[in-house]
Structure formats: C-alpha cells, structure tokens
Design an enzyme around this catalytic site. Structure first.
Site, PDB file in Angstrom:
ATOM      1  N   ASP A 177       0.835  -1.444   0.013  1.00 29.63           N
ATOM      2  CA  ASP A 177       0.104  -0.742  -0.045  1.00 29.63           C
ATOM      3  C   ASP A 177       1.149   1.449   0.156  1.00 29.63           C
ATOM      4  O   ASP A 177       2.057   1.338   0.708  1.00 29.63           O
ATOM      5  CB  ASP A 177      -0.817   0.038   0.838  1.00 29.63           C
ATOM      6  CG  ASP A 177      -2.357   0.739   1.055  1.00 29.63           C
ATOM      7  OD1 ASP A 177      -2.688   1.635  -0.290  1.00 29.63           O
ATOM      8  OD2 ASP A 177      -3.061   1.099   2.241  1.00 29.63           O
ATOM      9  N   HIS A 219       2.144   3.291  -9.010  1.00 22.76           N
ATOM     10  CA  HIS A 219       2.147   2.304  -9.464  1.00 22.76           C
ATOM     11  C   HIS A 219       3.969   1.253 -10.101  1.00 22.76           C
ATOM     12  O   HIS A 219       3.901   0.659  -9.461  1.00 22.76           O
ATOM     13  CB  HIS A 219       1.400   1.781 -10.453  1.00 22.76           C
ATOM     14  CG  HIS A 219      -0.188   2.547  -9.148  1.00 22.76           C
ATOM     15  ND1 HIS A 219      -0.674   1.696  -7.826  1.00 22.76           N
ATOM     16  CD2 HIS A 219      -0.975   2.638  -9.602  1.00 22.76           C
ATOM     17  CE1 HIS A 219      -1.466   2.016  -7.993  1.00 22.76           C
ATOM     18  NE2 HIS A 219      -1.860   3.003  -8.487  1.00 22.76           N
ATOM     19  N   LEU A 233      10.945 -20.269  -4.651  1.00 15.36           N
ATOM     20  CA  LEU A 233      10.106 -19.037  -4.192  1.00 15.36           C
ATOM     21  C   LEU A 233       8.804 -19.597  -4.999  1.00 15.36           C
ATOM     22  O   LEU A 233       8.807 -19.096  -6.319  1.00 15.36           O
ATOM     23  CB  LEU A 233      10.453 -17.397  -4.626  1.00 15.36           C
ATOM     24  CG  LEU A 233       9.264 -16.153  -3.973  1.00 15.36           C
ATOM     25  CD1 LEU A 233       9.269 -17.137  -2.216  1.00 15.36           C
ATOM     26  CD2 LEU A 233       9.904 -15.414  -3.995  1.00 15.36           C
TER      27      LEU A 233
HETATM   28  C1  IPE Z   1      -5.185  -2.715   0.209  1.00 12.85           C
HETATM   29  O1  IPE Z   1      -5.121  -1.698  -0.410  1.00 12.85           O
HETATM   30  C2  IPE Z   1      -5.400  -3.167  -1.249  1.00 12.85           C
HETATM   31  C3  IPE Z   1      -3.963  -3.721  -2.586  1.00 12.85           C
HETATM   32  C4  IPE Z   1      -2.693  -3.837  -1.920  1.00 12.85           C
HETATM   33  C5  IPE Z   1      -4.290  -4.408  -4.042  1.00 12.85           C
HETATM   34  P1  IPE Z   1      -6.112  -0.791  -0.547  1.00 12.85           P
HETATM   35  O2  IPE Z   1      -5.458   0.521  -0.937  1.00 12.85           O
HETATM   36  O3  IPE Z   1      -6.989  -0.976  -1.882  1.00 12.85           O
HETATM   37  O4  IPE Z   1      -6.693  -0.576   1.181  1.00 12.85           O
HETATM   38  P2  IPE Z   1      -7.594   1.309   1.363  1.00 12.85           P
HETATM   39  O5  IPE Z   1      -8.662   1.518   0.799  1.00 12.85           O
HETATM   40  O6  IPE Z   1      -6.694   1.859   2.059  1.00 12.85           O
HETATM   41  O7  IPE Z   1      -8.388  -0.241   2.776  1.00 12.85           O
HETATM   42  C1  IPE Z   2      -1.745   0.548  -3.561  1.00 13.67           C
HETATM   43  O1  IPE Z   2      -1.283   1.222  -3.542  1.00 13.67           O
HETATM   44  C2  IPE Z   2      -1.760  -0.368  -4.913  1.00 13.67           C
HETATM   45  C3  IPE Z   2      -3.200  -0.709  -4.846  1.00 13.67           C
HETATM   46  C4  IPE Z   2      -4.570  -0.947  -4.177  1.00 13.67           C
HETATM   47  C5  IPE Z   2      -2.759  -1.174  -6.487  1.00 13.67           C
HETATM   48  P1  IPE Z   2      -2.806   2.935  -3.380  1.00 13.67           P
HETATM   49  O2  IPE Z   2      -2.854   3.148  -4.801  1.00 13.67           O
HETATM   50  O3  IPE Z   2      -3.678   2.129  -2.405  1.00 13.67           O
HETATM   51  O4  IPE Z   2      -1.800   4.119  -2.804  1.00 13.67           O
HETATM   52  P2  IPE Z   2      -2.497   4.823  -1.671  1.00 13.67           P
HETATM   53  O5  IPE Z   2      -3.201   3.846  -0.400  1.00 13.67           O
HETATM   54  O6  IPE Z   2      -3.276   5.775  -2.242  1.00 13.67           O
HETATM   55  O7  IPE Z   2      -1.155   5.493  -1.189  1.00 13.67           O
HETATM   56 MG    MG Z   3      -4.871   2.705  -0.734  1.00 16.67          MG
END
Ligand code: IPE
Ligand code: IPE
Ligand code: MG
Length: 248
Positions: A25, A42, A136
């Site tokens: 995240d 990303h 792995l």
């Molecule tokens: C969880 O992260 C999903 C992934 C890392 C793929 P999100 O960014 O979607 O989670 P929330 O919305 O903060 O709970």
């Molecule tokens: C995690 O990073 C990747 C996915 C959920 C695909 P985020 O895109 O959720 O990044 P934040 O949480 O907005 O910083």
């Molecule tokens: Mg996120």
C-alpha cells in the site's frame, strides 16, 4: 546494519516464515508527495516488487503472496485501473525470463477469469511456463476479495451438500479451506502492510486468523530490502501461542 549480516542473522535464527503475505500500500501517496500522477507510484511499486521477490528468495521464504489488486479497487477511476492492468500485463511478459532464471513459480489467487482475455492469457502463460520451478512461490492476489472468496466457498459447499457429494457433518476447517482460492497453500505466517494503515482491507480474512501482523509507515515504493528483513527479524521475536500457553 549491512544487508548480508541481516540475511545471516535471519537464517541463524532458524524460524524463517514459510509464507509471507504483503499488502503493498502507499503507491498513490508516494506519487502525490512528488507531485506525480498515481500511475507513476504504481510503476515505482513494481520495482519494489522485483527487489522483494529476490530478498524473499534469499532468506528462504517459501511463499510470497502479494496483494496486487482487490475486487474493491474496481471502484477507482478508470484511468488508474487501466494503468495498473497495463503494468501487470507488461510485467508478466517482460519479467517472465527473470522469473524462470530465478526458479520462481508464479501462481495467482482471485477471480482471474474476470480479467480481460489478453491479460488473463499472459498471466496463464507465465503460470504455465514457471509451473515446474522449485524455488520461491510468488502468489499474486489479483482481483481478490476475502468475503467474496468465503461466499463462493459457501455456495460450492452448499451445492455439494445438496447433490449428496458431502455430508454437512464433514464440514470442518480443513474441508472449508479446500474450497477457498488458496486451496493447498498454508496460511501466511507473517502479514506485512506498508504505509501505516491498520486494517486488512478484505485480504485473506479466513487465512490470517493466526498470522503475525507487521505494519510499517514506509510507503510501498520506498520499501527496501532492509525494511523487509527488519519485518522478518521482528516476526522471529514473536511468541506465537495459538491460544496455548507460552513455551518460551
Ligand atoms: C489494499 O489497499 C489493496 C491492495 C494493496 C491491492 P487499498 O489501498 O485498496 O486499501 P484501502 O482502500 O486503503 O482499505
Ligand atoms: C496500493 O497503493 C496499490 C493498489 C491498491 C493497487 P494505493 O494505490 O492504494 O496507494 P495509496 O493508498 O492511495 O497511497
Ligand atoms: Mg491504498
């Protein structure tokens, strides 16, 4: 501490977690901090994936599950979803040789059948091409949602009961687990979440009942090999009691 020492320390401790799951995240916040579009976060996140796959293999982790895209992530703007899907498609193709070279076996957990045909085929190809690798196991949780997974299992079990294939008496934890997407995969020993959020976000709800949790404020694109080793060292100092009394 230098990396090589950390790796040695982890291996000397002996109890390397067999299955590590990561909620990757913070990509969006990382990009925002730099005044860049979320897609660049990303992109940077993919570089972290490459580094952590190698680190996991180096210390002897057997299964690395990465939360790559949740069912709920479909609620994001179309442009962001396309950018993530495009990256996924490109990387499954461009990194295949590297996976093969490093003896990594790729698998996926989630509703892969709901991805577009080209993406699904690229993924299936990579899974097939690495199926015989013995190093792995890299498990991508893709189009994954924990509650959906549990509901699908319940529906399949109900169908099997209805058709007399199983008796309700036989439904225990082991049987239930065998109806989940993660059939045959042991539960995670350690779950890491980057970027500070203290929640599961619908990830592996059934499987994490006794998983050790580790949350770091570091954003995923900044998460380094050393950060990963620190999480493992922390895990190695935990007292996993599973409801029993401590044996330490
Ligand atoms: C969880 O992260 C999903 C992934 C890392 C793929 P999100 O960014 O979607 O989670 P929330 O919305 O903060 O709970
Ligand atoms: C995690 O990073 C990747 C996915 C959920 C695909 P985020 O895109 O959720 O990044 P934040 O949480 O907005 O910083
Ligand atoms: Mg996120």
């Amino acid at each position: 501490m230098p990396r090589v020492n950390l790796v040695n320390r982890i291996q000397d401790n002996g109890n390397v977690p067999g299955h590590v799951a990561i909620i990757m995240d913070g990509n969006g916040r990382w990009a925002k901090k730099r005044g860049k579009p979320r897609s660049s976060g990303h992109k940077a996140g993919v570089e972290t994936v490459k580094a952590i796959v190698q680190s996991a293999a180096k210390v002897g982790v057997e299964i690395l599950t990465l939360f790559t895209f949740s069912i709920e992530n479909w609620k994001r703007p179309k442009a962001e979803i396309s950018a993530i899907m495009k990256l996924l498609y490109e990387k499954t193709r461009s990194e295949l040789d590297e996976l093969k070279k490093n003896n990594v076996r790729l698998i996926a957990t989630g509703r892969i059948d709901k991805l577009s045909i080209t993406r699904r085929n690229a993924l299936r190809h990579a899974i097939k091409e690495t199926a015989r690798n013995t190093g792995l196991v890299l498990n991508l949780a893709l189009n994954y949602g924990g509650r959906t997974e549990i509901l699908e299992a319940v529906k399949k079990i109900a169908g099997d009961v209805k058709h007399g294939r199983i008796s309700p008496k036989r439904i225990d934890e082991e049987l239930f687990s065998s109806y989940l997407y993660t059939k045959g995969i042991p539960d995670p020993d350690l779950l890491i979440r980057t970027s500070g959020e203290m929640r599961l976000s619908n990830f592996l709800l059934w499987q994490t009942s006794y998983t050790e949790l580790y949350v770091t404020d570091v954003l995923w694109p900044d998460f380094s090999e050393n950060d990963f080793y620190k999480a493992i060292l922390d895990y190695q100092n935990r007292d996993r009691r599973f409801g029993e009394l401590s044996t330490k």
